[in-house]
Design an enzyme around this catalytic site. Structure first.
Site, mmCIF file in Angstrom:
data_model
loop_
_atom_site.group_PDB
_atom_site.id
_atom_site.type_symbol
_atom_site.label_atom_id
_atom_site.label_comp_id
_atom_site.label_asym_id
_atom_site.label_seq_id
_atom_site.Cartn_x
_atom_site.Cartn_y
_atom_site.Cartn_z
ATOM 1 N N SER A 127 42.422 31.333 19.004
ATOM 2 C CA SER A 127 43.205 30.515 18.083
ATOM 3 C C SER A 127 44.677 30.793 18.315
ATOM 4 C CB SER A 127 42.825 30.905 16.650
ATOM 5 O OG SER A 127 43.827 30.485 15.766
ATOM 6 N N TYR A 143 40.522 37.535 10.788
ATOM 7 C CA TYR A 143 40.278 36.447 11.749
ATOM 8 C C TYR A 143 41.332 36.431 12.871
ATOM 9 C CZ TYR A 143 39.971 31.663 13.571
ATOM 10 O OH TYR A 143 39.867 30.564 14.398
HETATM 11 N N1 LIG Z 1 38.911 24.324 13.566
HETATM 12 C C1 LIG Z 1 40.074 24.893 13.870
HETATM 13 O O1 LIG Z 1 41.139 24.511 13.338
HETATM 14 C C2 LIG Z 1 40.123 26.014 14.893
HETATM 15 C C3 LIG Z 1 41.403 26.449 15.304
HETATM 16 C C4 LIG Z 1 41.477 27.476 16.237
HETATM 17 C C5 LIG Z 1 40.325 28.026 16.758
HETATM 18 N N2 LIG Z 1 39.098 27.582 16.335
HETATM 19 C C6 LIG Z 1 37.917 28.215 16.904
HETATM 20 O O2 LIG Z 1 37.041 27.227 17.415
HETATM 21 C C7 LIG Z 1 35.699 27.703 17.365
HETATM 22 C C8 LIG Z 1 34.794 26.672 16.685
HETATM 23 O O3 LIG Z 1 35.209 26.531 15.331
HETATM 24 P P1 LIG Z 1 34.942 25.221 14.436
HETATM 25 O O4 LIG Z 1 36.215 24.899 13.788
HETATM 26 O O5 LIG Z 1 34.216 24.208 15.235
HETATM 27 O O6 LIG Z 1 34.033 25.863 13.298
HETATM 28 P P2 LIG Z 1 32.563 25.525 12.729
HETATM 29 O O7 LIG Z 1 32.357 24.071 12.590
HETATM 30 O O8 LIG Z 1 32.452 26.403 11.526
HETATM 31 O O9 LIG Z 1 31.607 26.053 13.894
HETATM 32 C C9 LIG Z 1 31.383 27.408 14.113
HETATM 33 C C10 LIG Z 1 30.163 27.511 15.016
HETATM 34 O O10 LIG Z 1 29.935 28.908 15.269
HETATM 35 C C11 LIG Z 1 28.560 29.172 15.063
HETATM 36 N N3 LIG Z 1 28.354 30.561 14.650
HETATM 37 C C12 LIG Z 1 28.934 31.231 13.631
HETATM 38 N N4 LIG Z 1 28.424 32.463 13.528
HETATM 39 C C13 LIG Z 1 27.496 32.571 14.523
HETATM 40 C C14 LIG Z 1 26.615 33.606 14.930
HETATM 41 N N5 LIG Z 1 26.567 34.779 14.289
HETATM 42 N N6 LIG Z 1 25.796 33.379 15.992
HETATM 43 C C15 LIG Z 1 25.810 32.192 16.635
HETATM 44 N N7 LIG Z 1 26.623 31.174 16.291
HETATM 45 C C16 LIG Z 1 27.452 31.371 15.242
HETATM 46 C C17 LIG Z 1 28.142 28.203 13.942
HETATM 47 O O11 LIG Z 1 26.743 27.920 14.005
HETATM 48 P P3 LIG Z 1 25.618 28.514 13.031
HETATM 49 O O12 LIG Z 1 26.227 28.654 11.660
HETATM 50 O O13 LIG Z 1 24.527 27.508 13.134
HETATM 51 O O14 LIG Z 1 25.251 29.817 13.648
HETATM 52 C C18 LIG Z 1 28.908 26.947 14.364
HETATM 53 O O15 LIG Z 1 28.158 26.204 15.303
HETATM 54 C C19 LIG Z 1 35.750 29.043 16.610
HETATM 55 O O16 LIG Z 1 35.732 30.119 17.525
HETATM 56 C C20 LIG Z 1 37.090 28.975 15.892
HETATM 57 O O17 LIG Z 1 37.616 30.254 15.619
HETATM 58 C C21 LIG Z 1 38.983 26.582 15.415
#
Ligand SMILES: NC(=O)c1ccc[n+]([C@@H]2O[C@H](COP(=O)([O-])OP(=O)(O)OC[C@H]3O[C@@H](n4cnc5c(N)ncnc54)[C@H](OP(=O)(O)O)[C@@H]3O)[C@@H](O)[C@H]2O)c1
Length: 224
Positions: A127, A143
């Site tokens: 991030s 985080y």
């Molecule tokens: N959205 C943003 O603004 C943003 C910004 C910067 C970086 N990111 C990064 O982008 C990535 C995706 O985030 P997102 O925004 O798409 O969030 P999200 O919709 O909450 O997706 C998170 C994913 O991670 C999986 N996950 C969580 N804990 C897990 C575990 N213990 N084992 C296996 N899978 C796990 C969840 O699946 P299950 O719950 O089914 O396991 C889900 O598929 C993350 O690394 C986040 O830090 C996001």
């Protein structure tokens, strides 16, 4: 056609990466604790794996190995965000977040490396909040620091593996997902998961890309 494995495939950016790479004709393997039924319909090979559970990781690798599957691109996208004031952030909070974002990612990567092709690539999803000197947001001590650790881990592995495979890190700005909505209710991200997925895949599948150990920011209007 490449084989791509995406962690955190059940929702948000991870699901969008799976959907888009499938559309582009690649073999797609998705892992997360929950299995998204739409992913199965799209022909994405989906496994229920908790990245904090070493037995489940080993079982996944055994399954892939027995199917003679090797991986061209691993996208470490699974992530956990817990937002809380630092004074209320406990050891348990830090452990939960680091268990997924750092230890889970490291353990999954280590277990998969024997079946990742040496001309392949590992892409870690960090991030903008983990990037040195970027603007930080209150409440993200666990985080953002875990995402900073991931950046350093990427740089170390890039040196250790000497481009066989390559390791790079994409530091994302805000994207409209469940994670963002829960952490910052009411904030409208300027970019949708499918747009971010395309940018990530443009980087992943760029034939001329020889980058190794780089931290690339993909940010279209971060939180202000
Ligand atoms: N959205 C943003 O603004 C943003 C910004 C910067 C970086 N990111 C990064 O982008 C990535 C995706 O985030 P997102 O925004 O798409 O969030 P999200 O919709 O909450 O997706 C998170 C994913 O991670 C999986 N996950 C969580 N804990 C897990 C575990 N213990 N084992 C296996 N899978 C796990 C969840 O699946 P299950 O719950 O089914 O396991 C889900 O598929 C993350 O690394 C986040 O830090 C996001």
């Amino acid at each position: 056609m490449k084989t791509i494995l995406v962690s955190g495939s059940s929702s948000g950016i991870g699901f969008a990466i799976c959907e888009e790479s499938k559309k582009q004709g690649h073999n797609v393997i998705g892992i997360s604790r929950n299995i998204n039924s739409r992913a199965t319909e799209l022909g994405i090979r989906s496994y229920s794996v908790d990245v904090t559970n070493q037995n489940q990781i080993n079982e996944l690798v055994n399954n892939l190995t027995s199917g003679n599957i090797t991986i061209d691109i691993l996208i470490n996208n699974a992530g956990l965000l817990i937002k809380d004031k630092f004074r209320d952030t406990t050891d348990d909070t830090f452990k939960k977040v680091y268990d997924v974002n750092v230890f889970g990612l490291a353990n999954l990567t280590r277990a998969l490396l024997p079946i990742i092709n040496t001309d392949g690539q590992v892409i870690n999803i960090s991030s903008i909040g983990g990037v040195n000197t970027s603007k930080k947001f209150p409440g993200l001590s666990a985080y953002a620091s875990s995402k900073g650790a991931l950046i350093t881990l990427t740089e170390v592995l890039a040196e250790e593996y000497r481009s066989r495979p390559r390791f790079n890190c994409l530091a994302l700005g805000s994207v409209k997902t469940k994670m963002l909505a829960e952490a910052f209710p009411g904030y409208e991200a300027k970019i949708m998961p499918d747009e971010m997925a395309k940018q990530i895949l443009d980087f992943a599948f760029d034939q001329n890309n020889t980058r190794n150990g780089e931290i690339i920011t993909l940010d279209k209007g971060n939180l202000e």
